[in-house]
Design an enzyme around this catalytic site. Sequence first.
Site, PDB file in Angstrom:
ATOM      1  N   HIS A  44       0.885  -1.174   0.020  1.00 56.56           N
ATOM      2  CA  HIS A  44       0.137   0.079   0.050  1.00 56.56           C
ATOM      3  C   HIS A  44       0.997   1.278  -0.203  1.00 56.56           C
ATOM      4  O   HIS A  44       0.971   2.042   0.884  1.00 56.56           O
ATOM      5  CB  HIS A  44      -0.802  -0.121   1.286  1.00 56.56           C
ATOM      6  CG  HIS A  44      -2.240  -1.011   1.014  1.00 56.56           C
ATOM      7  ND1 HIS A  44      -2.812  -1.588   2.002  1.00 56.56           N
ATOM      8  CD2 HIS A  44      -2.763  -1.470  -0.180  1.00 56.56           C
ATOM      9  CE1 HIS A  44      -3.845  -2.228   1.328  1.00 56.56           C
ATOM     10  NE2 HIS A  44      -3.693  -1.853   0.044  1.00 56.56           N
ATOM     11  N   HIS A 127     -10.614  -4.259   3.858  1.00 56.47           N
ATOM     12  CA  HIS A 127      -9.247  -4.506   3.538  1.00 56.47           C
ATOM     13  C   HIS A 127      -9.006  -5.751   3.288  1.00 56.47           C
ATOM     14  O   HIS A 127      -9.422  -6.946   3.660  1.00 56.47           O
ATOM     15  CB  HIS A 127      -8.492  -4.407   5.302  1.00 56.47           C
ATOM     16  CG  HIS A 127      -7.231  -4.155   4.777  1.00 56.47           C
ATOM     17  ND1 HIS A 127      -6.113  -4.954   4.716  1.00 56.47           N
ATOM     18  CD2 HIS A 127      -6.376  -2.931   4.862  1.00 56.47           C
ATOM     19  CE1 HIS A 127      -5.138  -4.538   4.646  1.00 56.47           C
ATOM     20  NE2 HIS A 127      -5.123  -3.328   4.817  1.00 56.47           N
ATOM     21  N   GLU A 129      -6.551  -7.646   3.420  1.00 58.04           N
ATOM     22  CA  GLU A 129      -6.026  -8.682   4.336  1.00 58.04           C
ATOM     23  C   GLU A 129      -7.337  -9.305   5.319  1.00 58.04           C
ATOM     24  O   GLU A 129      -7.261 -10.813   5.109  1.00 58.04           O
ATOM     25  CB  GLU A 129      -5.214  -8.181   5.504  1.00 58.04           C
ATOM     26  CG  GLU A 129      -4.617  -9.031   6.338  1.00 58.04           C
ATOM     27  CD  GLU A 129      -4.038  -8.549   7.391  1.00 58.04           C
ATOM     28  OE1 GLU A 129      -3.228  -7.420   7.269  1.00 58.04           O
ATOM     29  OE2 GLU A 129      -3.807  -9.102   8.689  1.00 58.04           O
ATOM     30  N   CYS A 203       0.987  -7.827  14.255  1.00 57.50           N
ATOM     31  CA  CYS A 203       2.372  -7.854  13.854  1.00 57.50           C
ATOM     32  C   CYS A 203       3.154  -6.901  14.764  1.00 57.50           C
ATOM     33  O   CYS A 203       3.011  -5.842  15.087  1.00 57.50           O
ATOM     34  CB  CYS A 203       2.561  -7.496  12.510  1.00 57.50           C
ATOM     35  SG  CYS A 203       4.262  -7.190  11.841  1.00 57.50           S
ATOM     36  N   ASN A 233      -1.849   0.475   8.129  1.00 56.39           N
ATOM     37  CA  ASN A 233      -0.777   0.755   9.391  1.00 56.39           C
ATOM     38  C   ASN A 233      -0.399   2.303   9.519  1.00 56.39           C
ATOM     39  O   ASN A 233      -0.202   2.717  10.671  1.00 56.39           O
ATOM     40  CB  ASN A 233       0.376  -0.331   9.726  1.00 56.39           C
ATOM     41  CG  ASN A 233       1.486  -0.121   8.429  1.00 56.39           C
ATOM     42  OD1 ASN A 233       2.346   0.762   8.521  1.00 56.39           O
ATOM     43  ND2 ASN A 233       1.384  -0.803   7.261  1.00 56.39           N
ATOM     44  N   SER A 278       4.926   0.506   4.894  1.00 50.12           N
ATOM     45  CA  SER A 278       5.089   0.176   3.509  1.00 50.12           C
ATOM     46  C   SER A 278       5.699   1.244   2.943  1.00 50.12           C
ATOM     47  O   SER A 278       5.432   1.594   1.726  1.00 50.12           O
ATOM     48  CB  SER A 278       3.801  -0.124   2.908  1.00 50.12           C
ATOM     49  OG  SER A 278       2.788   0.575   3.651  1.00 50.12           O
TER      50      SER A 278
END
Length: 294
Positions: A44, A127, A129, A203, A233, A278
């Site tokens: 992203h 999203h 994910e 994460c 994020n 990212s």
Amino acid sequence: MKVLVAESSGVCFGVRRALDLLEESVEQAALENEKVVMLGPLIHNPRVVDKYSQKGVHVVDAKSVPEKGVIVVRSHGVIKQTEDTLNKNQELKIVDTTCPYVKRIHQLVQKKSSMGIAIVVMGDEDHSEVKGITSRIEGPFLVIAPELEEDALETLRDFLITNGRVFVVAQTTSRSANYKKLVKEIKKVFPDRKKVDVSQTICSATLKRQDSARELASRVDAMVVVGGRNSSNTSKLFQLLKADKRDAFWVESPKDFSKDEIRELKTLPTVGITAGASTPDDQIMEMKEFLEKL
Ligand code: F3S
């Protein structure tokens, strides 16, 4: 102006791995005269995706996958049905850059749901994910948004009572405070620990960037968050700083600052930079140099 960069910021292990795999694929494909496409934006970060697009590596969606060539699957993963379709095509070379931490969630929910356990996923249902995670669930599941609004909590309570036992995961980029709140709510309904199995799926790269951004924000006059507008994020980093009542700007590049923002920045003695997982190093350095020259 003094500019400090958060100790933990920028590309994480999963994104670095995805970028390396893409670069290797592009080099190899050039030798073999093959075409490379990305299935969904690799990461992203629109600037990185544009850079590859200019090299002829375009983004395709599941409906426009070519018949042959090299297809690079994005780091957030794809839904199971798409993965199955790709695997059936013998002419395609698949380079799967799905982050191993995301893959781990896929495996966990698949295993638990196949055992008849209902799944609760905390995250943004739109999203990629989260779509990838829910597509691998073989039974009942509920996606709950991190804000935990009253309506959503009511739906959650009904879901828990109906299913009697749950396995709980969170989108990798979730805020840990929200996840703790969700688990607390579930335990109000199920005080019996045997009925709730919670997996820590946030994460550590996300957590480290969040802690580091907060720590730096306490020492500077304002924070600049660098990263894609579509990066979950990066958005969380910005929201966290705002929730802490810090002065913060969120931009993809120095060009995004308005004239008023530049004027404001020029008055500040110290500015901190943080960046989503990212955001490559060169984009962080570019921002640092830009701010130092103000
Ligand atoms: Fe993977 Fe964590 Fe990065 S889930 S893509 S290492 S933010």
